[in-house]
Design a protein around this motif. Structure first.
Motif, PDB file in Angstrom:
ATOM      1  N   ALA A  38      50.951  40.135  44.797  1.00  0.00           N
ATOM      2  CA  ALA A  38      50.040  39.648  43.772  1.00  0.00           C
ATOM      3  C   ALA A  38      50.002  40.637  42.613  1.00  0.00           C
ATOM      4  CB  ALA A  38      48.654  39.463  44.361  1.00  0.00           C
ATOM      5  N   PRO A  39      49.898  40.136  41.361  1.00  0.00           N
ATOM      6  CA  PRO A  39      49.777  41.051  40.222  1.00  0.00           C
ATOM      7  C   PRO A  39      48.421  41.718  40.228  1.00  0.00           C
ATOM      8  CG  PRO A  39      49.456  38.774  39.518  1.00  0.00           C
ATOM      9  CD  PRO A  39      49.879  38.723  40.968  1.00  0.00           C
ATOM     10  N   ALA A  40      48.336  42.849  39.532  1.00  0.00           N
ATOM     11  CA  ALA A  40      47.056  43.528  39.412  1.00  0.00           C
ATOM     12  C   ALA A  40      46.053  42.642  38.683  1.00  0.00           C
ATOM     13  CB  ALA A  40      47.238  44.848  38.669  1.00  0.00           C
ATOM     14  N   GLU A  45      42.390  35.794  44.272  1.00  0.00           N
ATOM     15  CA  GLU A  45      43.118  36.994  43.869  1.00  0.00           C
ATOM     16  C   GLU A  45      43.656  37.806  45.042  1.00  0.00           C
ATOM     17  OE1 GLU A  45      39.786  36.387  40.779  1.00  0.00           O
ATOM     18  OE2 GLU A  45      40.116  36.039  42.930  1.00  0.00           O
ATOM     19  N   GLY A  46      43.122  37.598  46.249  1.00  0.00           N
ATOM     20  CA  GLY A  46      43.571  38.390  47.395  1.00  0.00           C
ATOM     21  C   GLY A  46      42.456  38.528  48.419  1.00  0.00           C
ATOM     22  N   TRP A  47      42.499  39.620  49.200  1.00  0.00           N
ATOM     23  CA  TRP A  47      41.451  39.908  50.175  1.00  0.00           C
ATOM     24  C   TRP A  47      40.336  40.677  49.496  1.00  0.00           C
ATOM     25  CZ3 TRP A  47      41.692  36.970  54.069  1.00  0.00           C
ATOM     26  CH2 TRP A  47      42.903  36.651  54.694  1.00  0.00           C
ATOM     27  N   GLY A  87      30.812  49.149  46.023  1.00  0.00           N
ATOM     28  CA  GLY A  87      31.738  48.614  45.037  1.00  0.00           C
ATOM     29  C   GLY A  87      32.532  47.478  45.641  1.00  0.00           C
ATOM     30  N   ILE A  88      33.464  46.933  44.866  1.00  0.00           N
ATOM     31  CA  ILE A  88      34.307  45.845  45.364  1.00  0.00           C
ATOM     32  C   ILE A  88      35.774  46.225  45.243  1.00  0.00           C
ATOM     33  CG2 ILE A  88      32.598  44.051  44.914  1.00  0.00           C
ATOM     34  CD1 ILE A  88      34.113  43.311  42.396  1.00  0.00           C
ATOM     35  N   VAL A  89      36.564  45.665  46.143  1.00  0.00           N
ATOM     36  CA  VAL A  89      37.998  45.904  46.161  1.00  0.00           C
ATOM     37  C   VAL A  89      38.688  44.597  46.515  1.00  0.00           C
ATOM     38  CG1 VAL A  89      37.985  46.623  48.602  1.00  0.00           C
ATOM     39  CG2 VAL A  89      39.843  47.377  47.096  1.00  0.00           C
ATOM     40  N   VAL A  90      39.883  44.404  45.974  1.00  0.00           N
ATOM     41  CA  VAL A  90      40.711  43.250  46.311  1.00  0.00           C
ATOM     42  C   VAL A  90      42.094  43.760  46.700  1.00  0.00           C
ATOM     43  CG1 VAL A  90      41.687  41.057  45.546  1.00  0.00           C
ATOM     44  CG2 VAL A  90      39.452  41.796  44.683  1.00  0.00           C
ATOM     45  N   HIS A  91      42.567  43.302  47.869  1.00  0.00           N
ATOM     46  CA  HIS A  91      43.875  43.687  48.387  1.00  0.00           C
ATOM     47  C   HIS A  91      44.858  42.528  48.254  1.00  0.00           C
ATOM     48  CE1 HIS A  91      42.037  47.093  50.703  1.00  0.00           C
ATOM     49  NE2 HIS A  91      41.015  46.272  50.758  1.00  0.00           N
ATOM     50  N   ASP A  92      46.125  42.859  48.141  1.00  0.00           N
ATOM     51  CA  ASP A  92      47.187  41.858  48.184  1.00  0.00           C
ATOM     52  C   ASP A  92      47.096  41.060  49.484  1.00  0.00           C
ATOM     53  OD1 ASP A  92      50.041  41.089  47.020  1.00  0.00           O
ATOM     54  OD2 ASP A  92      50.270  41.362  49.179  1.00  0.00           O
ATOM     55  N   LEU A  93      47.266  39.751  49.413  1.00  0.00           N
ATOM     56  CA  LEU A  93      47.104  38.903  50.593  1.00  0.00           C
ATOM     57  C   LEU A  93      48.142  39.182  51.666  1.00  0.00           C
ATOM     58  CD1 LEU A  93      46.229  35.415  49.047  1.00  0.00           C
ATOM     59  CD2 LEU A  93      44.752  36.817  50.517  1.00  0.00           C
ATOM     60  N   ASP A  94      49.357  39.485  51.290  1.00  0.00           N
ATOM     61  CA  ASP A  94      50.413  39.690  52.287  1.00  0.00           C
ATOM     62  C   ASP A  94      50.526  41.143  52.716  1.00  0.00           C
ATOM     63  OD1 ASP A  94      52.761  38.757  53.849  1.00  0.00           O
ATOM     64  OD2 ASP A  94      53.876  40.042  52.454  1.00  0.00           O
ATOM     65  N   GLN A  95      50.366  42.053  51.784  1.00  0.00           N
ATOM     66  CA  GLN A  95      50.486  43.486  52.071  1.00  0.00           C
ATOM     67  C   GLN A  95      49.216  44.187  51.578  1.00  0.00           C
ATOM     68  OE1 GLN A  95      54.588  45.198  51.334  1.00  0.00           O
ATOM     69  NE2 GLN A  95      54.799  43.289  50.171  1.00  0.00           N
TER      70      GLN A  95
END
Length: 363
Positions: A3-5, A257-259, A282-290
């Motif tokens: 996923a893009p940033a 956007e991801g996890w 705070g919040i964080v979003v991770h790539d869904l696959d990695q």
């Protein structure tokens, strides 16, 4: 494909009040805090508070949700876990023991609820795992096994499982969970150690990591869920806030956007040669696959301690998110520890995905 940033992720957090406080009994004498949550298979809301009794003995409770309109209240329904295993018990003169800070995730690929919690036993804090078919009756699997070469092994906290299989840095389809290896100097005396911690490179301070457990062996024996094969550092305390340490908060949930997850970061404010520790969210979003690839991380906290219940308690100046419950598309309730004494509820509403907003504007 990664996923893009994400350039921005607008979020509105609204406090919804206190939902659980100590009941006055010895088993809750030292706080009710840092819960997990889940929906049972028939959709009922369950909260799993950490309840701390006299002598700093922790249990994982069960509290059934009562939902009326937009209001939620909870009634106690016993315990999910009480300190019983050898790795959860130690002499009372050693400063506490038990089952701490649970996080619960339903993992469809395993058709089970999985609880990560901190077992505080003779060796110190360790990530432990329990499983359930219905979210109410729990069976221990044991301690997470970090004995494979190259893995961090020792005091560890803040376990929380991802709900779907993902790929590890080595490309292995895996079940993943957050964890936070600890520094001995911070467990001995966190405030006194502040200057030493800040002299360390951020990646050498206490940091959020993701552990990976290969999926295939778990189908042969569920106890293989304990056998970590890889661990990746994902959030060092290298931003504009949370400079002392970062740690996992709520289990991740899927968004466009991801996890997505709420996490905690710790800062130290110096006054008169003494330090005050501040726990923010705070919040964080991770790539869904990695998920070891971060696509977004909030540049500032979305929640800081405010008001008497968050500023004063067993440990002052703490908001500590640990449970999340989806209420609507991109709207979540989360539950959090308030100054290590009570449990609060808040709403987190995410604006539409930023890319989609731009595309609509261009159209």
């Amino acid at each position: 494909m990664n996923a893009p940033a994400v350039q921005r992720l607008d979020v509105k957090v609204t406090r919804l009040g206190v939902v659980l406080i100590p009941d006055g009994t010895p088993n809750e004498a030292e706080g009710v805090l840092n819960p997990a949550s889940a929906r049972t298979r028939d959709g009922a809301l369950v909260l799993y508070p950490r309840v701390v009794g006299s002598g700093n003995m922790s249990r994982v409770g069960i509290a059934r949700g009562i939902e009326r309109g937009g209001d939620v209240s909870f009634e106690r329904a016993g315990y999910a876990l009480e300190p019983a295993a050898a790795y959860e018990r130690r002499p009372s003169d050693r400063g506490g023991m038990g089952c701490e800070d649970p996080r619960v995730t339903f993992i469809p690929a395993l058709n089970r609820y999985v609880m990560a919690y901190t077992a505080f036993g003779p060796q110190g804090p360790r990530v432990a795992v329990a499983i359930s078919d219905d979210g109410l009756a729990w069976n221990r699997l044991g301690l997470a096994d970090f004995s494979a070469p190259g893995l961090p092994c020792g005091d560890d906290k803040d376990g929380a499982f991802f709900p779907e299989p993902v790929h590890s840095p080595g490309g292995v389809l895996s079940i993943a969970f957050y964890h936070r290896p600890m520094l001995r100097l911070s467990t001995a005396n966190g405030r006194a150690a502040v200057p030493t911690i800040l002299d360390l490179a951020p990646e050498n301070r206490e940091s959020t990591r993701i552990a990976y457990v290969p999926l295939a062996p778990i189908y042969t024996d569920i106890r293989n869920l304990l056998k970590v094969s890889e661990s990746a550092l994902v959030m060092a305390p290298d931003g504009l806030w949370g400079k002392i340490k970062t740690g996992g908060g709520t289990p991740p949930v899927r968004i466009d956007e991801g996890w997505f997850s709420l996490y905690h970061g710790v800062d130290a404010i110096e006054a008169g040669g003494k330090y005050t520790m501040i726990y923010s969210a705070g919040i964080v979003v991770h790539d869904l696959d990695q998920p070891h690839r971060i696509v977004y991380r909030s540049p500032a906290p979305v929640m800081k301690p405010e008001g008497a219940d968050e500023l004063h308690g067993i440990v002052n100046n703490v908001v500590f998110p640990t449970a999340i419950d989806q209420r609507a598309d991109r709207v979540f309730d989360f539950y959090y520890g308030m100054a290590d004494a009570k449990i609060g509820r808040a709403s987190c509403a995410l604006a539409p995905a930023y890319a989609a907003v731009n595309e609509n504007a261009a159209a």
